[in-house]
Structures are given as structure tokens and as C-alpha cells.
Design an enzyme around this catalytic site. Structure first.
Site, PDB file in Angstrom:
ATOM      1  N   TYR A   1      -6.262  -0.407  -6.905  1.00 17.35           N
ATOM      2  CA  TYR A   1      -5.679  -1.692  -6.481  1.00 17.35           C
ATOM      3  C   TYR A   1      -5.010  -1.642  -5.109  1.00 17.35           C
ATOM      4  CZ  TYR A   1      -1.221  -0.554  -9.098  1.00 17.35           C
ATOM      5  OH  TYR A   1      -0.078  -0.022  -9.594  1.00 17.35           O
ATOM      6  N   GLU A   2      -4.638  -2.791  -4.617  1.00 15.72           N
ATOM      7  CA  GLU A   2      -4.155  -2.936  -3.228  1.00 15.72           C
ATOM      8  C   GLU A   2      -5.200  -2.469  -2.210  1.00 15.72           C
ATOM      9  OE1 GLU A   2      -1.863  -4.649  -2.159  1.00 15.72           O
ATOM     10  OE2 GLU A   2      -0.964  -4.966  -4.120  1.00 15.72           O
ATOM     11  N   GLY A   3      -6.455  -2.750  -2.493  1.00 11.11           N
ATOM     12  CA  GLY A   3      -7.536  -2.260  -1.631  1.00 11.11           C
ATOM     13  C   GLY A   3      -7.985  -0.904  -2.144  1.00 11.11           C
TER      14      GLY A   3
ATOM     15  N   ARG B   1       0.826  -1.210   0.000  1.00 12.06           N
ATOM     16  CA  ARG B   1       0.000   0.000   0.000  1.00 12.06           C
ATOM     17  C   ARG B   1       0.861   1.261   0.000  1.00 12.06           C
ATOM     18  NH1 ARG B   1      -5.189  -2.198   3.662  1.00 12.06           N
ATOM     19  NH2 ARG B   1      -5.966  -3.411   1.893  1.00 12.06           N
TER      20      ARG B   1
ATOM     21  N   GLN C   1      -9.453   1.506   2.134  1.00 16.24           N
ATOM     22  CA  GLN C   1      -8.470   2.234   2.949  1.00 16.24           C
ATOM     23  C   GLN C   1      -9.178   3.080   4.004  1.00 16.24           C
ATOM     24  OE1 GLN C   1      -5.286   1.489   2.408  1.00 16.24           O
ATOM     25  NE2 GLN C   1      -5.942   0.251   0.657  1.00 16.24           N
TER      26      GLN C   1
END
Lengths: 605, 605
Positions: A442-444, A298, A449
Site C-alpha cells: 500500500y501507499e504505492g 510513505r 516506489q
């Protein structure tokens, strides 16, 4: 040649004047990293970025990664750049030299990455994912796994990825259905389909090592039953040589809005029953391992945002200084007045100021976070380590979710400064905007977040981390009050800090004891106002350092830079802080409409 | 099939409940436009949009306009759609039937365009530009020019464009260098190079008529020496038949971020000395003519923004209703709870609410503006006409500059609702975002719009238009106060209105008597806060109408829609208005940093 990726003066300012990172070299672990060697590293990173990686930027976008007969081919220039990355040991800068790393402080690696990723983050993702896969193996792997894979990953002989997402398991990782069946020899047979796998297949390296999330047969539903496996594309013999293919098949790649240089793959695991992997870490503890990796990932994605915004700003400033268009506003009536560089037009300056404050504020934030990790690494004080780690953890969703959105805005302003030229391919601005857009997803997603910040980080350890962060901010305010030109800025920022404390209390209380749904509907704005105040804090810190330097008698060539720091903080306080305060009012309104809205009332079907 | 371009219930609501446009049919000019015939027109537009134009959307993006040997070829599907557009007389809906128009009220045409442009605005630009070229000839042309060109343009037999920009004359049109030399026969020989010409060359029609800005030899420098010419691609014989090519050569097209279906051309005029045109209107009065056309063009661009945002919203709502992902937030701890449609997640609802309020607020704004034009057309009261025209003129830069930026935000939210799927080509979201980005740039960048609002519109006629607009808003507030459920919303909006009046006075005074540069550095935020209050006003108006309908006992199927109107206004007041008030504070700070910033202090060179 104009600087176009990152402002070296600014990098040095953050490293050596704001954070004074050289003091790390007083500790044995970082003894080699004197100012001089740091300078050399940054110089080399800049050279590599401009000479080898930047040429991949346009190639990556126009040629792109191509899917042909189950294989993915990257553009030719990628091979040369990858070779150069490997030759300079740039893949695992912060890692143990025993495994191919350089043992660098994180903050120095972050500064180097400012250039490397700024040159083409879609290409550098191959490096970042490879490093991340290695890190998982270093942390959770058996001796055998380390022996077989680790050095080859950290040196980029092979590449790595991360296989989480499935068609019905995106944000909800716990819904995944890939299964792992134990074999008598201790390996597992893996079966499933993964999608959206960045760099899941390519011809940069002869092998690709996939950490894969899967569920061991009979394991519990949800995230509690997920395990992590190492699945090589090509099986690896015990002597480290390559064996047979492992039934890991790329079934296609996505056509995307941007980052065309990095193939987004669908991967079929064990379609023919022949996909074998080994358990990485403990059974059913896969999510915990992924979370560790995800924090780094992240941060990397936040950095990717900055690696679009920073070049966008520099291109825009350079363009505004040289593009002549229109008369000066005070000479509009004088038909014979010459056209002026557009940097003289107030609205262009407004856009450049906005870009500047975010790019510089974010650079400080990322270096500060990395430096915090280094401080943990050299500290013997367990409480202090915990305190700093808490602050890092709290800031990660902000450094991903908030930063990527503002960086997208910065890239959009960059397009706007170029006018019509910003929209066409001949100039770099539109690609930066397209590439940047993925970082909010992406990555959450950034919604994830925001929920991480509200639901996990805010209440962590009885709210200690957020209180510690406020304490750090108050420390900067107090220090700024002692510097003549910085004191008024501290005064301007303080009400926002006090107000944010109130907002944080309100959000925490509402989420815990009141109405979780309504609190969640304000989670994203809450992340934004936290981010706003963090930027204001970093800019104040910078301005205080600059004001001190000016008061001590800066050299002429530095004075303009320092003045720029002071003006940035003033601009932020006058122009952006009132908007943040307005958003805090909105959060405190506790408006529940988004939650209560009848589903039909959203309209058309 | 789900509605995907525009919400028909919402269109009907604005037309018939908010604006009550049927009353126009009480006037002879619009006597044919009963509710029933309006319904038929909208139905037909929707059918045409979905069946004929929507298929050009993906084609336009993927195949795109192609430049081959000096010619531009549009995708095959464009030809079919153009034929259908012509067959239904959709090119000049509001124009005189004598010349091929349908004599429609503007507001009805705007509603029809909601569908037509929503299906592919890059394709529809051909229609809009053709109409615009025709309008110039209708307004300024000689009888001969009208006879030769007008009907052929209004019926789409030929297409039209608009040739303004040159490499060194973008935002600064007055810097153009294309010259016109008078010939003995009354024509002019034109020589110059134009760039960024939308639809400047294509094979949709056998001829293209170019209105061209050029400077007659010896004319004054700047905008005062610019004249307008009609320059056909193929010369037209006096009997209307096609003659020889006119030395108008497309030298290339731009590779762009989006709107690939519409070729952005470089055009060489008279490279071989053989480009002839005829003067359109008076010599040296070309800019005045272009300004008239520009007002319509700017409205069209604002509408293009909405034509991306409206589908983006509907796609997102449909997706959120059907995509299952993650457990309900209140059942996060229950591992056996089923995945729910993502519309049940608060952050997704937050995004949808934001999209909804802008899309609906802007729809009302555009219909209101069009309806205002219709009211002028049927009014005999000269003062009233002036009053309404002043309001329209004041709102045009907002309807272009503010609307297009918020529509880009809406499209970006649409991408976000789709998560990873939003970033890939398989789904429509990323194209809508890419296409939308141009709208903030062309027809005068949004910075130019902001300066138009501050420098021209705000002070027009001693500030009468802005005062008249505030008066309209106060009228809506007063009416809302009489409706039980709308009254609290009127209370909530009023302070923002009062504050905006203060901001407008501050901006006007600063620009005129204080510091024009500093005022200009706040012109863009000023445009934004004007836009915010305009949206709030339109939403209040909608909510008031909806509250009345509910109080009167709405049918069940309508009740959800009306509830949605009320919630939208409440959401806007609670969540977005505080942010707008914060931005007003920032403007009133009078911060001059952007202007005073030393040029060197912007950093790297």
C-alpha cells in the site's frame, strides 16, 4: 521484563550519539527539547506502548475489526488505547500546540513512534491517518475548514482517513471516476465508490473525516482533473456540533492476510445522492496535495515495516538466548554435552546478525530523515533547505520500497529462529510477518516506489539530490577514516559507493536517452542497491561513533553495545556488500530479456 | 478455464524432451509406462486435482481442521477428496501393486504430484505421511506388521503419521524422552508426549498408524538409543479387524499461520498406561530408519514449496494478462492512451521472469531427482547406482532448504503482482504464501539442511558426490556448446560453475581443517549458491533442448514456449548469476563475525 519492541540503548545511541539531536534545542522552535525532556518523552511513549497499545496487538489480530450492519466495530481494547493516546497528545506530536500538537522535533516523534507503532501498527494507523487528514486541512484548508476539523483531528476527538483507490484505479489513481457536482451553496455533491480504505469506518470516534479524491464534472481526464474534498461521515454544523449523517456508507470490509485490527473498507459515497463535501485546496490540484501527504504516508509505511522488524529481532534474540536445543557444534561427538541456548549455533547467529544490521540500519535511516526535516525547520539558509529536502525526497522511495522488503525478510528470519514455534499463533512471530506483508503493497506498491526513484527522483533538479546524497556519504567515509577502528570499514565501503555512482549514471542515462523500458525493468534492483549502500553508510556512521566512544574509554555496560556496532558494520561489508555488488553487475548488464520476452512465452493459459 | 496449478506444456517438456523418461519403458519394471500411458496418468491426476482436491483448498484454510473433545474433524470436502484419491490408487503410486501401489516410475508420480499437491498440499500431506508410514513398515517391518498394516496404508484405508518431535526435542531429536518398556508378549508399553504431529489425529480414516520414536528403558542417551515403534491409534486384532483404543490421545492442535487443513497435534502416548506398540526394525536403530524416511519426506517438502510457487506463478501470469491498470510506459504523456494489461509494465515482467525461472528450474530439479531414482531402479551397474545415489543425496538438502526459500519468495512476488488484491482472502495468493512458509521449517529447518549439506553431504565418500554433480553439469555445458543458440549461455554459466567448485573446496577445507564454526556460519549461503548454480544448470539444459527444437523447426504453438526457455536461461545468467557470484565472494571472505560476536553485543535484554 525483556525489551521486546525496540532497543532503548539503540534509540538513545542514534538520537544522542549518532545525530546529536539535542543541538536542535539551541533553536527557539525546539528550545523545550533538552536531553532530559527527550528522555521523558521516550519513557512515556514506551510505557504507553507496552501498557496500553501492546494489548491491542493480539486482540486486533484475533478479534479484528468486525463489520456488522454497515458499521465496523473495533476490539474493545482499542477504545482504551485510543483514549490513552489522546490523553497524552500523541496523535500530532510534531504539530503546532495551537491545534493540539506538541511541537516536537520530528526525530523525537520518530523515536517515540518506534515504540508506539512497534506495539501495534495496525492500531496506530488510525492515529497516523487522522494526523495525515489533519495535515491536509492545515495545509490546504480554508479558515472555516480548519476551525471545524483541525483541532478535533489533531487531538483524536475525530478520526481521519484518505479515500483514493477505486476498483479500476489502484496504482493508476488518474483513472478514478468519483465525481463532484457543484451546489449553489459552494459545497459539492460527491458520488462514487472507493475501496481499500484503511480505517474507513469504525466506532473509535463519533465522526470520521474523509479527504476524498474526485473529479469535478467537466474536469480533464487523468490526474490533471482530480480535486480534493473534505467529506465528513457525519455532517458538521457551523458551531462544530454533529449534524445529519452524510450518505457515506461502508459496504463491507476485506478479509486480509494481516492487520486485521484495521478495517479495510469499501465506501459508497452518495449512493442516495446525499453525500456533500467541500473543496480542499484548488480545483484540479488534488494530486499535488495528495503527493505532499503521500511523502509522509510513505515514510510512515516504511516505519511500519521497521515496527514489525524491530520487535521480531528482539523476540528472536530473547528466544535464542533462552531456548536450549542441541549440543554445541564443537561438542557434537560428546553425547553427554548439555544442550546449549540456540544463540550459540552459528546459523542462528547468522540470522540474528542479518536481522540486527537491517533493524539498526533502518532505525538510523528513519531518524536521519526526520532529523533532516528538523534541520530544515530551523535553518535560515534557503540553499541548505533545498539541499536537505532533495536528499529526503530521494530517500523516500528507498525508505518505503527497499525497507519494507528487507523488513519482511527480517520478520521471516524471526519466524525461522523460532523454528516450529515461529509458525504458530501462540508466539508473536507469524503475526509480525503477516502484518508486515502489506507494507510492500500500500501507499504505492514497491514497483511504483522503484519507478518514482528512477523516473522522478534520480533526475530531479539535474540529478542534484543523488549527488548531494553521495556527498553526505563521502563525508561519513572521510570522518571514519580518521578513526582507527573505523578506517578499514570505510575502505571496504568505498568501492561500493563508487560503483553505485556508476550504476546511477547508467540508469539515468539509459532511462533518459536509451531504453526507458529496459531501465524500468532494472528499477527495482536499482532501488535495492541504493538501499544496500544506504544501510552500509548508516552502519559505518554508527561504527565510527562507537569506535570513538570505545577509544575514549566507554563504561563496561556500554562497551558490548559499541562492539556490536562495529561488528555489524564489518558483517555488512563482508557478507552483504558483495551481494549488492553482484546485483550492481546485473543492473549494468542492461539485460532486456524481461522487456523483450514475448507475452506468449510466459507460458500456460 | 486457464491453467492454474501447473503448466502442462512445461510438465510434458521436462518429462519427454528434457529427460526423455519414456526410455524407462524399455526396462521390464516400467514396461507399462509408454508415452501414452504416462499422458493418461497426468491427465487423470490433473482432473482429480482440479475437480476433487482444489475445492478442499479454501475449505482447509477457512474451515480448517477442528479440535472437539479430543477428536479432530477435517472439513467435509476432505472426505470426498480422500475417497477419490483412494479410488484412483493415488496414495502409493510408486509402490508394489501387491501392496496396493501402481508400480509407477517416480518421475511420473512426481509429475502427477505437481497437480495433486498443487491443488492443496495440506490435504495431500495426509497421503504423503500415510505413504511414508507404509514405506517404513514395508522396509523394516516383520511379516506380521506388513500383513496387518501395509496394504491398508498404501490404499489409504487407514492413515499414517510420523511421531518424532517433543517439546524439548525439536531439531535435536536425540533429546527425546518418550520411553518404551518391554512387555512379556513382545510388545512395548509406550509413554511420552509428542508435539507438532502433522495429521496426528483426524476423522478421514477409522484408524491411524503412528511410527513413534522412543527410547527403550536403559538404552543409551542421544540418537544411539532411539528405537522405532508402530503404534496404532486403535489396536488391530490378528485378523486385521479393529480392537480397543490404544491410549493415544490428541490433547490439542496448534493455531497456525497456514496449512489449517492439516491438524498439527499434540499427542499423549500412554497417559493411562495403556499405549502399546511393536518394535519396527532393530532396537536402537530407529534414527537410521527415520533418516531413510526423512530423505523422502524432505523431497516431499521441497515439492510442497513448488506446489505453492507453481500455482502462484500461473495465477500471477493470468492476472497480469487480464488486469488493466495504467498506461503503457512509453505513452505516459498521452492522457488519452488506454490502460494496458499490467503484463506490459516492465516491473511486472521482472517479477514474472523471477517467478518463472524458479518454478521451471525447480520442476526440472525434482523430475531429475525422481528420474535418477528410476535410473537406479533399472540399472544393473552397482557403481552407476552409487554414483547416482550420491548425487541425489547431495541435492536433497538443496531441494528442501534452498527450494523452499525461493518458493516462498516466488509466492511473495505473486502477492505483489496482484497488488492490494494479493493481500486479501478473496484471491488465492496470500494463502499460498502462508501455507508455503512452513516448508522452510519442518522436516528439519533449513538451517539443519544447510548443516547437512556442509557437514554430511559435502564430505561424503571423499567428496565424490559433489564432484559427480559437477561432472553432470559440465556434461550439460558441453552439450549446450554444440547448439548455436545455447552456446553463449553455456559460456555465461561456466565461470559460476568454476567459482562454485572453488567455494565448495573452501567450505570443505574450512569445515574439516580450519574453523568449523565459521564454516557453519556460511553453510546457509553455501546451500544457496549451490542451489543457484543448480537452477542455472537446469535452465541451461532446458534452453539447449529448446534451441535444438527451434533449430529443427518447431510448430508455431510450440515456438513461443521454446523461446521462453531460452529467455529464461538468458535472464537467469544476466540477472541472477551475478548476485550468486557476489554471494560466493561473501562466502570466500571467510567472515567470522557472526561466530565471534559477543553475546551481549546482540543488544537489548
Amino acid at each position: 521484563m525483556a525489551q521486546i519492541l525496540a532497543d532503548r540503548r539503540d534509540i538513545d545511541f542514534v538520537l544522542h550519539e549518532q545525530l546529536k539531536v539535542e543541538s536542535l534545542s539551541g533553536h527557539e522552535r525546539f528550545a523545550d527539547f533538552s536531553r532530559k525532556s527527550i528522555d521523558l518523552i521516550i519513557n512515556e511513549a514506551r510505557n504507553l506502548a507496552v501498557k496500553e497499545i501492546l494489548p491491542t496487538q493480539v486482540d486486533g489480530d484475533r478479534v479484528g475489526a468486525r463489520f456488522e450492519g454497515g458499521k465496523v466495530r473495533v476490539p474493545e481494547s482499542f477504545h482504551k488505547a485510543w483514549k490513552a493516546l489522546r490523553a497524552g497528545d500523541w496523535l500530532a506530536m510534531t504539530e503546532d500546540p495551537e491545534w493540539g500538537g506538541q511541537g516536537m522535533p520530528r526525530v523525537v516523534a520518530t523515536a517515540a513512534s518506534d515504540y508506539l507503532m512497534g506495539a501495534n501498527f495496525a492500531f496506530m494507523m488510525h492515529g497516523g491517518l487522522t494526523h495525515g487528514a489533519g495535515k491536509l486541512i492545515e495545509t490546504f484548508g480554508t479558515d472555516t475548514q480548519k476551525r471545524l476539523y483541525l483541532k478535533k483531528l489533531f487531538t483524536g476527538e475525530w478520526a481521519g482517513t484518505m479515500l483514493l483507490t477505486e476498483p479500476e484505479a489502484g496504482s493508476d489513481v488518474g483513472a478514478l471516476t468519483t465525481t463532484a457536482t457543484p451546489n449553489p451553496d459552494g459545497t459539492y455533491t460527491i458520488t462514487g465508490n472507493k475501496i481499500f480504505i484503511s480505517g474507513g469506518e469504525h466506532d473509535l470516534t463519533p465522526n470520521i473525516i474523509h479527504p476524498v479524491l474526485a473529479r469535478i464534472e467537466g474536469a480533464p481526464a487523468g490526474t490533471a482533473g482530480i480535486s480534493l474534498f473534505v467529506v465528513p461521515k457525519i455532517r458538521v454544523n457551523d458551531d462544530g456540533s454533529l449534524g445529519e449523517p452524510n450518505d457515506v456508507v461502508c459496504t463491507g470490509i476485506e478479509e486480509k492476510m494481516g492487520i486485521h485490527g484495521n478495517a479495510t473498507c469499501s465506501i459508497a459515497l452518495g449512493g442516495k445522492g446525499g453525500c456533500r463535501g467541500t473543496l480542499l485546496g484548488e480545483a484540479n490540484k488534488g494530486m499535488r496535495a495528495m503527493f505532499m501527504m503521500m511523502n509522509d504516508a510513505r515514510l510512515m509505511v516504511g516505519n511500519q515495516g521497521l515496527s514489525c522488524a524491530s520487535p521480531s529481532y528482539l523476540y528472536a534474540v530473547n528466544y535464542a538466548r533462552t531456548r536450549h536445543q542441541g549440543r554445541h557444534l564443537l561438542k557434537m561427538m560428546d553425547k553427554s554435552a548439555p544442550a546449549v541456548p540456540i544463540i550459540q549455533h552459528p546459523d542462528v547467529r547468522r540470522m540474528l546478525m542479518l536481522m540486527k544490521v537491517y533493524v539498526e540500519g533502518f532505525r538510523s535511516l528513519f531518524y536521519y530523515l526526520a532529523h533532516n526535516s528538523d534541520r530544515i525547520a530551523v535553518s535560515d539558509d534557503a540553499d541548505e533547505k533545498l539541499r536537505i529536502q532533495g536528499i529526503i525526497d530521494f530517500l523516500i522511495p528507498i525508505a518505503k520500497g527497499y525497507v519494507t522488503e528487507r523488513c519482511f525478510d527480517v520478520c521471516s528470519l524471526g519466524v525461522q529462529v523460532y523454528g516450529g514455534y515461529g509458525y504458530i499463533r501462540e508466539y508473536p512471530m507469524e503475526q509480525l510477518l503477516r502484518d508486515c506483508r502489506i507494507t510492500a503493497i500500500y501507499e504505492g506498491t514497491n514497483g511504483i516506489q522503484a519507478m518514482d526513484l528512477l523516473g522522478r527522483k534520480l533526475g530531479q533538479n539535474q540529478g542534484r539530490p543523488v549527488m548531494d546524497l553521495f556527498e553526505e556519504m563521502r563525508g561519513t567515509l572521510a570522518a571514519a577514516r580518521d578513526v582507527e577502528r573505523a578506517a578499514p570499514m570505510a575502505e571496504a565501503l568505498e568501492p561500493a559507493l563508487i560503483r553505485l555512482e556508476e550504476v546511477a549514471r547508467h540508469m539515468g542515462t539509459t532511462a533518459l536517452y536509451g531504453d526507458l523500458l529496459t531501465a524500468s525493468a532494472h528499477a527495482h534492483p536499482f532501488m535495492e542497491v541504493c538501499g544496500d549502500v544506504v544501510v552500509g553508510w548508516q552502519l559505518l556512521w554508527r561504527a565510527k561513533v562507537a569506535a570513538e566512544a570505545l577509544a575514549a574509554g566507554a563504561k563496561e555496560k556500554d562497551a558490548a553495545f559499541y562492539e556490536g556496532q562495529i561488528r555489524s558494520a564489518q558483517f555488512f561489508n563482508a557478507v552483504l556488500l558483495p551481494v549488492a555488488l553482484g546485483r550492481m553487475d546485473a543492473i549494468l548488464s542492461g539485460c532486456a530479456i524481461a522487456v523483450e520476452m514475448p507475452e506468449d512465452a510466459f507460458g500456460a493459459k
